[in-house]
Design a protein around this motif. Sequence first.
Motif: not given
Length: 178
Positions: A114-115, A120-123, A146-147
């Motif tokens: 989940x890292x 990605x969520x933060x970005x 993932x994407x």
Amino acid sequence: MNYVIRKAALDDREAIENLIVESARKLSQEDYSGAQIEAAIKTVFGVDTSLILDGTYFVAESSGMFAGCGGWSKRRTLFGGDQFAERDSTELDPSTESAKIRAFFIHPKFARMGIARAILSLCEIEAKAYGFRSLELMSTLPGIKLYRACGYEGAERVECEVGDGVVIEFMVMKKTLE
């Protein structure tokens, strides 16, 4: 597993480079040959210092070890570290162009925990706050799952020569921000 995500600093460059090499060599073996991986490390995979200087690149740390890295960019360059010749640092127009998701690598020890999704969520949150309405990335083949799971779409594979006639495939992927 505990980890902390923070903005990368210039002093992190060497540790990030080491993480990128370890990630590429271990997590890309199912999709790329050894020759492709080594050529990509030499010419494409690497730290993009402009992301660190812009404050848009992150590292995840766990027990003093770099577990992952990744970022977003307000500049035109879609992929490639400092050593990649085809770069354009011109700033994008958030109202009409897509922010770029850049240089995601996870240490093999921390894969599928989940890292990458958390970074990605933060970005995505930061790019949206900056005014961007969409995101674009150039995914390695191992990153496609993932994407896609995070709402990115794309089907077109592109080939990139990474030196000495060695070619690797990537996939351009995009996402509209809500």
